[in-house]
Design a protein around this motif. Structure first.
Motif, mmCIF file in Angstrom:
data_model
loop_
_atom_site.group_PDB
_atom_site.id
_atom_site.type_symbol
_atom_site.label_atom_id
_atom_site.label_comp_id
_atom_site.label_asym_id
_atom_site.label_seq_id
_atom_site.Cartn_x
_atom_site.Cartn_y
_atom_site.Cartn_z
ATOM 1 N N ARG A 62 0.933 -40.995 46.922
ATOM 2 C CA ARG A 62 0.441 -40.686 45.581
ATOM 3 C C ARG A 62 -0.466 -41.807 45.052
ATOM 4 N NH1 ARG A 62 2.981 -36.869 42.641
ATOM 5 N NH2 ARG A 62 3.185 -38.075 40.716
ATOM 6 N N SER A 63 -0.053 -43.046 45.293
ATOM 7 C CA SER A 63 -0.820 -44.176 44.774
ATOM 8 C C SER A 63 -2.174 -44.303 45.456
ATOM 9 C CB SER A 63 -0.034 -45.474 44.948
ATOM 10 O OG SER A 63 1.229 -45.327 44.357
ATOM 11 N N PHE A 96 -4.375 -40.475 44.655
ATOM 12 C CA PHE A 96 -4.893 -40.142 43.319
ATOM 13 C C PHE A 96 -5.839 -41.219 42.814
ATOM 14 C CE2 PHE A 96 -0.616 -37.890 42.486
ATOM 15 C CZ PHE A 96 -1.129 -36.628 42.753
ATOM 16 N N GLY A 97 -6.859 -40.791 42.068
ATOM 17 C CA GLY A 97 -7.794 -41.728 41.467
ATOM 18 C C GLY A 97 -7.299 -42.240 40.112
ATOM 19 N N THR A 98 -8.102 -43.137 39.527
ATOM 20 C CA THR A 98 -7.727 -43.829 38.292
ATOM 21 C C THR A 98 -7.405 -42.891 37.132
ATOM 22 O OG1 THR A 98 -9.175 -45.601 38.969
ATOM 23 C CG2 THR A 98 -8.534 -45.593 36.664
ATOM 24 N N LYS A 119 -4.144 -40.841 37.673
ATOM 25 C CA LYS A 119 -2.964 -41.681 37.428
ATOM 26 C C LYS A 119 -2.771 -41.923 35.934
ATOM 27 C CE LYS A 119 -3.420 -44.287 41.695
ATOM 28 N NZ LYS A 119 -3.797 -45.590 42.227
#
Lengths: 488, 97
Positions: free
Chosen positions: A347-348, A351-353, A356
């Motif tokens: 997930r970290s 996913f983009g900024t 998140k």
């Protein structure tokens, strides 16, 4: 005039007369894509081989006298959060970069039943979270009217492709303005249908109580045609409503005499640029000339809509995006020793900024101790907004407002200020909160030649009122004849 | 300004199964403070007599017959699996680790 410049209803006419073939139409789009997409970057995937094969097949069948839909062989571009069997459906995210859809969205099934041809998949903000198409994990899309500016978002690829004639029409999705705002910034027609009118099955979810799929088109007639094709109850989407099938083309009547249009004064206040306001006043004047009764009204509680939207949409997103765990599909990290590592690292890294950011906001407002203060409170304010709209629609057939408080902003101008980016949707989110239909219709350009759209909003399932008023406006004005993207 | 702290952001990230770098924690703390400060305007409204909106439409539960429908083949559904073995999704050992 090149084929790619025509509207879909013009293409259909030529196809019916036998003046052109589907192969010629489809080929003209791929040539246009080769010419312009290097600058615009609207497409994430181009499906040339498959599309050309399908086009030739349609021509062959038509020649052989086979009974075909009149839409057979018309191409379309699809936002990359709508599943098309056997093609990559990425949501413009690293998380789904290699995801190949194992089934068609219901809207795609409906288009395929008419032998409509998919040209490719269009860029978007990652998981539809953004207002500029800059949060795409792959590349930003550029506005064809000024390549240094954003096309809007999240359906920025869809709007830019239609504006630059790289698709005759396209599907987008709208959770807080994601069809209407890019349509406005790119000078095309964009419709968010009433919640429940179009099936969401196969649309990768962002905020399920707000998401709707809808058309982005060159004109109002094409919008009615495409809505005819995609609307309808679907047993696979329990929130899709059962209702009598309508023919929206029948609403394309050039007459607004006696129609009552309310203009909420809150959307023509300080936050809206002078040029956008001026454009709205010109539209109001035009409607008055055409015989509509236009009055100022108030949607005071509308000022809370963006706050409600970001609480509810992020809450729903944090829950919806819980499914991305690196196990069954989607990105999986290479760094893991146990199951928890797979979840967290996938997930970290996947996913983009912005995604998140919204997951964190959504998880926060749903977490113990904050649920009542934010989520529950926002659900109550949502009711107040819906009630306020219902009151206005007792008096008015339509509401009119800007779509976006400004014209297209510069690429990277708002990327470091999330709150400012969120407020780009201030005129469009209340419509999603209310579950209402809303359309962006191009009406003018600003002093820099950038398009401005106005928004028409109706009560639930009253799309025909929007079509009638939008069609009347279009018939009595000349936006498409007078203004074209310059690719400067 | 909403008084959300770095520690709270770290807790939320844990609930959401996200690892955040120090820079991300710093950035998201500031973002949440600003966004929530804006969102708190909803507290200016009196909602004591108002019901929550549960769904977008007024529709209540919808029931259907419990029927078996052919959906997809196993191979089709496994084609996107990051790791698979013998027709199953493959994950690291969970028990006794």
């Amino acid at each position: 005039m090149e084929l790619y410049e025509l509207t879909v209803h013009e293409l259909i006419e030529k196809l019916e007369k036998g003046e052109i073939t589907s192969e010629e139409i489809t080929k003209s789009y791929f040539e246009r894509i080769k010419e312009k997409d290097g600058q615009v970057k609207a497409y994430v995937s181009i499906l040339e081989e498959q599309a050309m094969t399908n086009a030739k097949q349609v021509d062959c069948d038509r020649k052989a006298g086979k009974m075909l839909s009149k839409f057979a062989g018309i191409p379309i571009g699809i936002k990359d959060n709508v599943c098309v069997t056997g093609t990559r459906t990425t949501c413009s995210s690293k998380m789904l970069e290699n995801f190949v859809a194992p089934y068609n969205a219901t809207v795609i099934e409906k288009l395929k039943a008419e032998d409509i041809i998919c040209l490719g998949k269009l860029n978007m903000d990652e998981f539809a979270m953004g207002s500029s198409t800059e949060t795409s994990a792959f590349f930003p899309t550029h506005n064809p009217w000024d390549l240094t500016r954003v096309p809007g978002g999240s359906s920025g690829g869809s709007a830019a492709a239609v504006a630059s004639d790289m698709a005759p029409w396209a599907l987008g999705s709208d959770t807080g303005g994601s069809i209407r705002q890019p349509a406005s910034l790119c000078g095309v027609v964009g419709l968010k249908p009433t919640y429940g009118l179009v099936s969401r099955f196969g649309l990768i979810a962002y905020a399920s109580s707000l998401d709707q799929i809808g058309p982005l088109t060159k004109d109002v007639t094409d919008s009615a045609i495409l809505l005819n094709l995609i609307a309808g109850h679907d047993p696979k989407d329990t929130t899709s409503m059962e209702y009598e099938k309508k023919d929206y083309k029948g609403s394309l009547i050039n007459d607004v005499k006696g129609m009552k249009i309310g203009v909420p004064k809150e959307y023509l206040g300080e936050g809206t640029s002078a040029e956008v306001k001026e454009a709205m006043f010109k539209v109001i004047k035009k409607y008055q000339e055409l015989g509509a009764i236009v009055e100022e009204c108030s949607l005071d509680v509308g000022q809370y809509a963006s706050a409600v939207y970001y609480i509810l949409a992020c809450a729903e997103a944090s829950s919806n995006l819980g499914r991305f765990d690196g196990i069954r599909y989607g990105y999986r990290t290479e760094k893991f020793e146990n199951l928890r590592d797979i979840y967290k690292n996938s997930r970290s890294e996947g996913f983009g900024t912005e995604v998140k950011r919204r997951i964190i906001l959504g998880t926060y407002v749903l977490s113990s101790g904050y649920y009542d203060a934010y989520y529950k409170k926002a659900q109550k304010v949502r009711t107040m907004i819906k009630n306020a709209y219902a009151e206005l629609f007792k008096k008015y057939d339509l509401l009119l407002s800007p779509v976006s408080p400004t014209t297209a902003f510069k690429i990277s101008e708002k990327m470091n200020d999330p709150l400012q980016m969120y407020l780009a949707d201030i005129c469009t989110v209340p419509v999603n909160i209310g579950g209402l239909p809303g359309m962006s219709i191009p009406c003018d350009v600003d002093s820099e030649g950038l398009p401005i759209g106005f928004q028409l909003i109706a009560k639930p399932f009253a799309e025909e009122t929007i079509f009638r008023a939008a069609f009347t406006y279009e018939q009595n004005t000349n936006f498409r004849e007078e203004h074209k993207p310059t690719f400067k | 300004m909403a008084d959300i702290t770095k520690n709270e952001i770290m807790h939320i990230a844990k609930l959401a199964m996200l690892n955040l770098t120090d820079t991300e924690i710093e950035g998201y703390t500031k973002d949440m403070q600003e966004i929530l400060a804006y969102a708190e305007m909803i507290n200016n409204l009196d909602t004591s007599d108002i019901d929550e909106t549960i769904g977008a439409t007024k529709q209540k539960n919808k029931f259907r017959k419990d029927e078996v429908i052919e959906f997809q083949t196993r191979d089709n559904l496994l084609q996107n699996a990051p790791s698979q073995a013998e027709g199953m999704f493959r994950i690291p050992k969970v028990i006794n680790t």
